[in-house]
Design a protein around this motif. Structure first.
Motif, mmCIF file in Angstrom:
data_model
loop_
_atom_site.group_PDB
_atom_site.id
_atom_site.type_symbol
_atom_site.label_atom_id
_atom_site.label_comp_id
_atom_site.label_asym_id
_atom_site.label_seq_id
_atom_site.Cartn_x
_atom_site.Cartn_y
_atom_site.Cartn_z
ATOM 1 N N ARG A 107 11.291 2.258 -3.909
ATOM 2 C CA ARG A 107 11.403 1.861 -5.344
ATOM 3 C C ARG A 107 12.808 1.510 -6.064
ATOM 4 N N ALA A 108 13.939 2.599 -5.394
ATOM 5 C CA ALA A 108 15.297 2.288 -5.909
ATOM 6 C C ALA A 108 15.658 0.790 -5.478
ATOM 7 N N ASP A 109 15.295 0.617 -4.268
ATOM 8 C CA ASP A 109 15.802 -0.805 -3.844
ATOM 9 C C ASP A 109 15.148 -1.922 -4.384
ATOM 10 N N LEU A 110 13.948 -1.873 -4.571
ATOM 11 C CA LEU A 110 13.471 -3.071 -5.300
ATOM 12 C C LEU A 110 13.806 -3.153 -6.656
ATOM 13 N N ALA A 111 14.194 -1.826 -7.353
ATOM 14 C CA ALA A 111 14.826 -2.027 -8.834
ATOM 15 C C ALA A 111 16.141 -2.665 -8.911
ATOM 16 N N ASP B 199 0.789 -1.112 -0.131
ATOM 17 C CA ASP B 199 0.069 0.192 0.065
ATOM 18 C C ASP B 199 0.888 1.268 -0.093
ATOM 19 N N LYS B 200 -0.017 2.475 0.124
ATOM 20 C CA LYS B 200 0.995 3.637 0.069
ATOM 21 C C LYS B 200 1.958 3.908 1.300
ATOM 22 N N ALA B 201 2.086 3.341 2.222
ATOM 23 C CA ALA B 201 3.031 3.325 3.074
ATOM 24 C C ALA B 201 4.331 2.897 2.828
ATOM 25 N N TYR B 202 4.268 2.089 1.699
ATOM 26 C CA TYR B 202 5.527 1.697 1.479
ATOM 27 C C TYR B 202 6.277 2.564 0.150
ATOM 28 N N SER B 203 5.383 3.648 -0.058
ATOM 29 C CA SER B 203 5.708 4.481 -1.338
ATOM 30 C C SER B 203 6.623 5.506 -0.988
ATOM 31 N N SER B 204 8.023 5.363 -1.543
ATOM 32 C CA SER B 204 9.084 6.064 -1.442
ATOM 33 C C SER B 204 10.155 6.014 -2.682
ATOM 34 N N LYS B 205 11.007 6.768 -2.776
ATOM 35 C CA LYS B 205 11.794 6.869 -3.589
ATOM 36 C C LYS B 205 12.943 5.764 -3.471
ATOM 37 N N VAL C 138 4.788 -2.856 -7.543
ATOM 38 C CA VAL C 138 3.463 -2.555 -7.631
ATOM 39 C C VAL C 138 2.958 -1.788 -6.294
ATOM 40 N N ILE C 139 3.369 -0.607 -6.279
ATOM 41 C CA ILE C 139 2.903 0.301 -5.149
ATOM 42 C C ILE C 139 2.340 1.519 -5.421
ATOM 43 N N ALA C 140 1.043 1.866 -5.058
ATOM 44 C CA ALA C 140 0.407 3.095 -5.443
ATOM 45 C C ALA C 140 1.120 4.263 -4.797
ATOM 46 N N GLU C 141 1.162 5.336 -5.679
ATOM 47 C CA GLU C 141 2.000 6.466 -5.137
ATOM 48 C C GLU C 141 0.890 7.522 -4.467
ATOM 49 N N ARG C 142 1.575 7.998 -3.289
ATOM 50 C CA ARG C 142 0.770 8.660 -2.246
ATOM 51 C C ARG C 142 0.361 10.116 -2.876
ATOM 52 N N THR C 143 -0.875 10.793 -2.423
ATOM 53 C CA THR C 143 -1.253 12.254 -3.104
ATOM 54 C C THR C 143 -0.120 13.136 -2.915
ATOM 55 N N ASP C 144 0.471 13.272 -1.829
ATOM 56 C CA ASP C 144 1.318 14.486 -1.517
ATOM 57 C C ASP C 144 2.590 14.432 -2.464
#
Length: 299
Positions: free
Chosen positions: A214-218, A205-211, A225-231
């Motif tokens: 995403r960089a570590d997973l890449a 979920d969005k709690a895991y959304s951060s650069k 497959v993580i939704a991006e937070r509104t902010d």
């Protein structure tokens, strides 16, 4: 033992029995009544009763049940059993490596919070030292909006079966535990080859959304497959072309993230896990791993 106290089917026990240690250490006496003792452990956590209230006539002395669970919590027996069951399933290609992660907060009873005993580092608890510079573990008792709480983190396969279980204080952020949780995903091979440790995709979920996430997973070759937070979306748009391209989200795959929510629904049917009564973090986590073992036995 009466029929109503039979908590494991014969088929489940046939799969579980070969995974259990036969004796305590290399020179210890052989264990007796494995099935009776394990069903006593399951019964205690399913009902949430005190250890002393276990029915002696059907499950034996409560001291024996408690000591067996305490011993196996310290030496990592349940983690070994979970690894063997996942290895068996992986050997027949029955694990979908689209992994979902999330956490659930459980209230800590007052009986679980009045201890000054030192922690024992074993299994995932040893790797939890990575978090200690930022978070005081204190037997995974923390303070959040619900008061004194403990958080259970799951990494599950596409059928909702836990591959890794980590326990932290309730106030610890999910993204902070993500490296530790994925580090515990380790499915051995029955034949030759290294254990499988890398999912094909990670759903969160969005709690895991951060650069950083995403960089570590890449870097590990894991599809995000993580939704991006509104902010985060607003910040990117405010920067214009310097904010980079919009994050893509595979919405069809993201719909499958509900399996981790269902895994917590099953886990919280065990009253001794939905409310924490255990003083020691390794004992409480061991019960959560036992619940994961039962999930694999039922599959």
């Amino acid at each position: 033992m009466s029929g109503r106290m039979r908590l494991l089917t014969d088929e489940q026990w046939a799969r579980l029995a070969p995974c259990l240690p036969r004796k305590a250490g290399k020179t210890g006496r052989p264990f007796a009544d494995h099935r009776r003792i394990i069903e006593g452990i399951i019964y205690r956590y399913r009902t949430g009763i005190p250890w002393r209230d276990l029915p002696r006539e059907e499950l034996g002395p409560w001291q024996t049940v408690w000591k067996r669970h305490r011993r196996w919590a310290a030496d990592g027996t349940w983690d070994t059993v979970l690894a063997q069951l996942t290895a068996q399933t992986d050997s027949i290609d029955r694990i979908d490596w689209t992994v979902s992660v999330d956490s659930a907060i459980n209230r800590a009873h007052q009986h679980a919070t009045n201890t000054t005993r030192p922690e024992i580092d074993t299994g995932a608890a040893a790797r939890a030292k990575l978090l200690r510079p930022r978070v005081s573990q204190r037997h995974a008792i923390g303070r959040s909006r619900g008061g004194l709480t403990t958080k259970i983190h799951h990494a599950v396969d596409d059928d909702g079966r836990p591959l890794a279980v980590v326990v932290t204080p309730g106030q610890v952020h999910d993204a902070q535990v993500r490296p530790l949780l994925l580090g515990d995903v380790r499915v051995p091979r029955l034949g030759r080859g290294r254990p499988r440790t890398t999912p094909d995709a990670l759903l969160a979920d969005k709690a895991y959304s951060s650069k950083q996430v995403r960089a570590d997973l890449a870097a590990r070759g894991i599809r995000t497959v993580i939704a991006e937070r509104t902010d985060q979306q607003a910040n990117r748009k405010r920067k214009g072309s310097g904010g980079g391209r919009p994050r893509t989200l595979d919405t069809e795959t993201y719909k499958r993230r509900n399996v981790v929510e269902r895994s917590f629904s099953l886990l919280k049917q065990w009253r001794g896990l939905a409310t924490r009564y255990d003083k020691l973090a390794i004992v409480y986590r061991s019960a959560a791993v036992l619940a994961a073992v039962i999930a694999w036995l039922r599959s």
